[in-house]
Write an enzyme that holds these catalytic residues in place. Sequence first.
Site, PDB file in Angstrom:
ATOM      1  N   LYS A 206       0.778  -1.160   0.121  1.00 59.77           N
ATOM      2  CA  LYS A 206       0.136  -0.137  -0.029  1.00 59.77           C
ATOM      3  C   LYS A 206       0.883   1.136   0.086  1.00 59.77           C
ATOM      4  O   LYS A 206       1.941   1.184   0.740  1.00 59.77           O
ATOM      5  CB  LYS A 206      -0.990  -0.021   1.135  1.00 59.77           C
ATOM      6  CG  LYS A 206      -2.028   1.128   1.322  1.00 59.77           C
ATOM      7  CD  LYS A 206      -2.709   0.656   2.673  1.00 59.77           C
ATOM      8  CE  LYS A 206      -3.920   1.714   2.760  1.00 59.77           C
ATOM      9  NZ  LYS A 206      -4.730   1.445   4.061  1.00 59.77           N
TER      10      LYS A 206
ATOM     11  N   SER B  62      -9.570   1.281   3.173  1.00 60.27           N
ATOM     12  CA  SER B  62      -8.613   2.347   2.203  1.00 60.27           C
ATOM     13  C   SER B  62      -7.769   1.208   1.620  1.00 60.27           C
ATOM     14  O   SER B  62      -7.143   2.122   0.778  1.00 60.27           O
ATOM     15  CB  SER B  62      -8.229   3.042   3.256  1.00 60.27           C
ATOM     16  OG  SER B  62      -7.160   2.730   4.156  1.00 60.27           O
TER      17      SER B  62
ATOM     18  N   SER C   8      -9.601  -1.237   7.199  1.00 58.53           N
ATOM     19  CA  SER C   8      -8.986  -0.934   5.841  1.00 58.53           C
ATOM     20  C   SER C   8      -8.488  -2.351   5.297  1.00 58.53           C
ATOM     21  O   SER C   8      -7.863  -2.131   3.928  1.00 58.53           O
ATOM     22  CB  SER C   8      -8.312   0.167   5.790  1.00 58.53           C
ATOM     23  OG  SER C   8      -9.100   1.444   5.885  1.00 58.53           O
TER      24      SER C   8
HETATM   25  N1  GLN Z   1     -13.170   3.726   7.093  1.00 60.90           N
HETATM   26  C1  GLN Z   1     -12.542   3.965   8.262  1.00 60.90           C
HETATM   27  C2  GLN Z   1     -11.952   5.252   8.268  1.00 60.90           C
HETATM   28  O1  GLN Z   1     -11.975   5.946   7.263  1.00 60.90           O
HETATM   29  C3  GLN Z   1     -11.311   2.893   8.415  1.00 60.90           C
HETATM   30  C4  GLN Z   1     -10.182   3.316   7.616  1.00 60.90           C
HETATM   31  C5  GLN Z   1      -8.900   2.523   7.855  1.00 60.90           C
HETATM   32  O2  GLN Z   1      -8.848   1.427   8.490  1.00 60.90           O
HETATM   33  N2  GLN Z   1      -7.722   3.047   7.426  1.00 60.90           N
HETATM   34  O3  GLN Z   1     -11.262   5.890   8.864  1.00 60.90           O
END
Ligand code: GLN
Length: 490
Positions: free
Chosen positions: A79, A154, A178
């Site tokens: 990532k 994400s 994510s």
């Molecule tokens: N959807 C959650 C957020 O936007 C989790 C994102 C993540 O795990 N990086 O914070």
Amino acid sequence: MRLYELSARDIASGVRGKKFSATEVFDECLSRAVACDGKLAALITTTVEAGRAAAGRIDGRVSRGEDPGPLAGVPVILKDNMCTHGIRTTAASRVLGDWAPPYSATVWELLSSAGAVLLGKANMDEFAMGNTTSTSAFGPTANPWDVSRVPGGSSGGSAAAVAAGYTPVALGSDTGGSIRQPASYCGIYGLKPTYGLVSRYGLIAYGSSLDQIGPFARTVGDAALAMQILARHDPRDSTSVPGKKIDFTCREGALKKKRVALVREFRGFTLDAPIADAMKRVTRLFEEAGAEVVEVSLPTVARYAVACYYAIAASEAHTNLARYDGVRYGRAAPGAAGLKEMYETVRSEGFGVEVKSRIIAGTCLTEPVRSEEYYVAATRVRTLIAEEFRRAFESADCILQPVTPSLPEKIGEMDEDATKGYESDLYTLPVNMAGLPGFTFWTGRAENFGEKTGLPVGLQLVGPRWSDGELLNVGFALEKILGAPKIASL
Ligand code: GLN
């Protein structure tokens, strides 16, 4: 079978046994990535030269009779919030521009010294904020099973790449789901390890007390292989916990006498029909395999976790993102008349809407006059949440629960109602708040569900801290029964 279809285990043993070379594997995976990425946009950077050079070095070691490591010649994707020395790292934000870090994240050092070869850096929601991979400054990634839909986020780029066969393994980061949510949307496996098990050194921070790096894979064995390498104490990360030896060997018979819990409070919540069906089917599988299905109660989690998570995550994000000031990283504002104008220009042009709204929320929530009422209150509830899980695990070895209430939506749909996205994180965020491991496994594809027919359906196992190896063992048993996912044909 094509080389890009092989598991990481089979690639490593084939390279070590001279059945094929690391360079051949790299070239096949690269052509697969190039063939698909026009449709998916899973990668921000493709590391053609660095990757091919690394593959050549592995082949050299094999021909000299040296040990090239347990991941010999395995192409991987990171990532794009994990630092790679000399290779552009963007966190999918304009604010970092073409920043090439002067050091590498520990996770990448560990993988590359085990013989892995970098194929690229994956698209993501900007600074890992989101659950669609649509907030990226580089545009959205598509779901390999239906390119009109989101891959989740994400870490959507990493998940889509593994599902489409670019590489057998990729890394993501999980602050509130994510890894697990895109693994589910893309029909693969994804582990969010216990907080403190995998080093965060060199991970671009979002919510430091919640972030954790973990693997995506198409077999449970590959996720375990990656964890064997990644689960190490790192003195460079003060939250990395020393002295934890976790066994990631996958063994038979993990389901017998296992106490698997369903959460009472989640029972009344609406789920898309294929997810509700999968919950029933997998519960039955557990019973048939000799596991005991029990019930646990998590009332605070069900009521308060989402609100508390967003208060804590935004507060930590506003602190972590203060460093992007136009001086130390990437984007600059050479024409600015003074310091204030420089900050304003860099930050208003560099950050996207979602990131800005979280910085503003975090700034408000932690202001001295308000912090007791919001931020501090949220951290107190967080302690209650951790305690609630601890009690639940006195009568259960793991919890079986959904990853999300619904299957992937169309790209752009969620943008209209961001709060709907926040609510859909209910099944993933509490796991980070309590520092627990969570594992997404593929159960099959949705049948007879209108326009969403054929999409993958994942579920989640959650365990007590340091039960990561156990969760993968349960996953391994389920993979035997349910079958491993196939590569999406594009
Ligand atoms: N959807 C959650 C957020 O936007 C989790 C994102 C993540 O795990 N990086 O914070």
